[in-house]
Design an enzyme around this catalytic site. Structure first.
Site, PDB file in Angstrom:
ATOM      1  N   LEU A   1      84.930  -1.836  11.412  1.00 11.93           N
ATOM      2  CA  LEU A   1      85.326  -1.690  10.090  1.00 11.93           C
ATOM      3  C   LEU A   1      86.241  -2.920   9.970  1.00 11.93           C
ATOM      4  CD1 LEU A   1      85.140   0.416   7.596  1.00 11.93           C
ATOM      5  CD2 LEU A   1      87.691   1.006   8.295  1.00 11.93           C
ATOM      6  N   GLY A   2      85.924  -4.197   9.926  1.00  8.49           N
ATOM      7  CA  GLY A   2      86.364  -5.418   9.613  1.00  8.49           C
ATOM      8  C   GLY A   2      86.165  -5.607   7.803  1.00  8.49           C
ATOM      9  N   ARG A   3      86.322  -6.889   7.684  1.00  5.95           N
ATOM     10  CA  ARG A   3      86.026  -7.315   6.301  1.00  5.95           C
ATOM     11  C   ARG A   3      84.837  -6.727   5.752  1.00  5.95           C
ATOM     12  NH1 ARG A   3      87.655 -12.136   8.585  1.00  5.95           N
ATOM     13  NH2 ARG A   3      89.656 -12.819   7.967  1.00  5.95           N
ATOM     14  N   ILE A   4      83.612  -7.089   6.333  1.00  5.34           N
ATOM     15  CA  ILE A   4      82.392  -6.798   6.058  1.00  5.34           C
ATOM     16  C   ILE A   4      82.273  -5.207   5.936  1.00  5.34           C
ATOM     17  CG2 ILE A   4      80.017  -6.907   6.418  1.00  5.34           C
ATOM     18  CD1 ILE A   4      80.683 -10.000   7.077  1.00  5.34           C
TER      19      ILE A   4
ATOM     20  N   ARG B   1      87.343  -0.781  17.832  1.00  2.00           N
ATOM     21  CA  ARG B   1      88.398  -0.662  19.109  1.00  2.00           C
ATOM     22  C   ARG B   1      89.524   0.131  19.072  1.00  2.00           C
ATOM     23  NH1 ARG B   1      88.205  -6.850  20.074  1.00  2.00           N
ATOM     24  NH2 ARG B   1      87.775  -6.609  17.793  1.00  2.00           N
TER      25      ARG B   1
ATOM     26  N   ILE C   1      73.240  -5.861  10.150  1.00  5.17           N
ATOM     27  CA  ILE C   1      73.533  -7.352   9.391  1.00  5.17           C
ATOM     28  C   ILE C   1      74.682  -7.875  10.267  1.00  5.17           C
ATOM     29  CG2 ILE C   1      73.011  -6.458   7.193  1.00  5.17           C
ATOM     30  CD1 ILE C   1      76.551  -6.547   8.345  1.00  5.17           C
TER      31      ILE C   1
ATOM     32  N   ARG D   1      75.016  -9.434  14.315  1.00  7.55           N
ATOM     33  CA  ARG D   1      74.406 -10.120  15.365  1.00  7.55           C
ATOM     34  C   ARG D   1      73.222  -9.191  15.893  1.00  7.55           C
ATOM     35  NH1 ARG D   1      75.830 -13.756  12.412  1.00  7.55           N
ATOM     36  NH2 ARG D   1      77.476 -15.181  12.782  1.00  7.55           N
TER      37      ARG D   1
ATOM     38  N   GLU E   1      66.835 -14.883  17.893  1.00  9.97           N
ATOM     39  CA  GLU E   1      66.418 -15.277  16.547  1.00  9.97           C
ATOM     40  C   GLU E   1      65.647 -16.817  16.737  1.00  9.97           C
ATOM     41  OE1 GLU E   1      69.593 -15.233  13.594  1.00  9.97           O
ATOM     42  OE2 GLU E   1      69.576 -12.822  13.831  1.00  9.97           O
TER      43      GLU E   1
ATOM     44  N   HIS F   1      67.846 -13.046   8.694  1.00 10.90           N
ATOM     45  CA  HIS F   1      69.151 -13.392   8.646  1.00 10.90           C
ATOM     46  C   HIS F   1      69.379 -13.935   7.365  1.00 10.90           C
ATOM     47  CE1 HIS F   1      72.525 -14.834  11.296  1.00 10.90           C
ATOM     48  NE2 HIS F   1      72.893 -14.478  10.051  1.00 10.90           N
TER      49      HIS F   1
ATOM     50  N   GLY G   1      71.647 -12.436   5.154  1.00 11.94           N
ATOM     51  CA  GLY G   1      72.994 -11.852   4.462  1.00 11.94           C
ATOM     52  C   GLY G   1      73.804 -12.470   3.696  1.00 11.94           C
TER      53      GLY G   1
HETATM   54  C1  8YV Z   1      74.943 -17.927   8.262  1.00 11.68           C
HETATM   55  C2  8YV Z   1      76.184 -15.992   9.274  1.00 11.68           C
HETATM   56  O1  8YV Z   1      73.672 -17.649   7.701  1.00 11.68           O
HETATM   57  O2  8YV Z   1      78.321 -16.409   8.420  1.00 11.68           O
HETATM   58  C3  8YV Z   1      77.544 -16.233   9.399  1.00 11.68           C
HETATM   59  O3  8YV Z   1      78.361 -15.890  10.378  1.00 11.68           O
HETATM   60  O4  8YV Z   1      75.784 -15.432  10.061  1.00 11.68           O
HETATM   61  C4  8YV Z   1      75.400 -16.442   8.105  1.00 11.68           C
HETATM   62  O5  8YV Z   1      76.186 -16.538   6.954  1.00 11.68           O
HETATM   63  C5  8YV Z   1      75.121 -18.593   9.646  1.00 11.68           C
HETATM   64  O6  8YV Z   1      76.368 -18.985   9.631  1.00 11.68           O
HETATM   65  C6  8YV Z   1      74.069 -19.835   9.866  1.00 11.68           C
HETATM   66  O7  8YV Z   1      74.226 -20.038  11.166  1.00 11.68           O
END
Ligand code: 8YV
Length: 318
Positions: A157-160, A180, A235, A237, A266, A284, A286
């Site tokens: 539960l961070g910003r996103i 955590r 969304i 890693r 990826e 990827h 997002g």
């Molecule tokens: C980008 C991301 O596509 O901000 C991030 O951490 O995963 C994405 O917004 C990425 O930074 C591209 O390397």
């Protein structure tokens, strides 16, 4: 006439509307990715370089950092910085900046898009129509699952994560999270273990940071606790989920659906996910809207400029 500052750009930022161009206009850029021998390029051009531009994709490892004797700042395009060796930077007194906040809403929006796509079989339905099957074969695609009113678990539960949780109110959902540490500044229920959260939830959305500390946090046990009708969304890693365990769980009917924007290796996506109607797979994207990618670009450029003008970046990676 003022001379332009020399910087190193680790990789092409082609996913940004105009970052490559803006950097080339404002700075004397060493385009590192164009050199076949990176070590030799750093040895030849590294002296006098005080700033590096990179992204989560390209990172900045200890070898790069230590090859640049005058380095003072690394400005990354993107919020995640698990591929930047923060420890090595700190040891050398190098500041690191990222681009937080500006992409939060778009990433949260996509998490919900994935969840709904998975629950309502949108990808499968679209493939069905595009294949010309509608009206030509009996029946239709299998029934999906209701989204509204369900139990939503958030991993991180961070910003996103918080932006995803806020949207849950619009879907009349009960929202809980695992972190955590329990947060005292939010009303959402806290589950002390991830398996406990998965057992409780209908849907689990992964929104935690990447890196060694969260690798395979979502393992076989967590996926099986989510269960045969459970949906997992990622969304964050790819490596946060044990991808082999995920494929096994889907194939064995122990997990309902996986809706993923990120993958462990990826751009490689397991064949079992590509061919499965129980998976939604995206490349990827997002943060990939024109508005957000422009804001990320601007914030990266502002950090770089601030470093050159004041000696301090604006949004240091915490
Ligand atoms: C980008 C991301 O596509 O901000 C991030 O951490 O995963 C994405 O917004 C990425 O930074 C591209 O390397």
């Amino acid at each position: 006439m003022t001379t332009k500052h020399r910087i190193i750009q680790v990789g092409s930022l082609a996913g940004s509307p105009s970052a490559n161009q803006s950097l080339a206009e404002r700075y004397d850029v060493v385009e590192l990715w164009k050199y076949p021998d990176r070590k030799a390029a750093l040895a030849e051009h590294g002296k006098g370089i005080t700033a590096v531009v990179t992204s989560a994709n390209y990172g900045a490892d200890a070898e790069l950092i230590n090859a640049l004797p005058d380095l003072k700042a690394i400005c990354s395009w993107g919020v995640g910085y698990e591929t930047i060796d923060i420890q090595a930077a700190r040891q050398r007194g190098v500041q690191v900046s990222n681009t937080p906040d500006v992409l939060t809403d778009c990433v949260a929006d996509l998490a919900w898009g994935l969840l709904i796509a998975g629950a309502r079989r949108m990808g499968q339905g679209e493939r069905f129509v595009r294949a010309g099957h509608w009206g030509q074969v009996h029946g239709s695609i299998p029934l999906g699952q209701r989204v509204s009113g369900k139990k939503l678990g958030i991993v991180g539960l961070g910003r996103i994560g918080e932006a995803i949780a806020r949207r849950g109110a619009g879907f009349d959902m009960d929202v809980r999270y695992h972190n955590r540490r329990k947060r005292d500044d939010v009303q959402y229920g806290y589950e002390a273990t991830l398996t406990g959260l998965a057992e409780w939830a209908d849907f689990l959305i992964v929104a935690t940071v990447g890196g060694a500390g969260t690798r395979h946090l979502v393992n076989r046990e967590v996926l099986e606790a989510l269960g045969p009708t459970g949906i997992i969304v990622n969304i964050a890693r790819g490596p946060v989920i044990d991808e082999a365990a995920l494929v096994d769980a889907l194939q064995a009917g122990k997990l309902g659906c996986a809706a993923l924007d990120v993958f462990e290796h990826e751009p490689k996506v397991p064949e079992a996910l590509i061919t499965s109607d129980k998976a939604v797979v995206l490349p990827h994207i997002g943060s990939a809207t024109l508005e957000t990618r422009m804001s990320m670009e601007n914030l990266m450029l502002e950090n770089l400029q601030a470093y050159f003008e004041t000696g301090r970046v604006i949004t240091p990676a915490e």
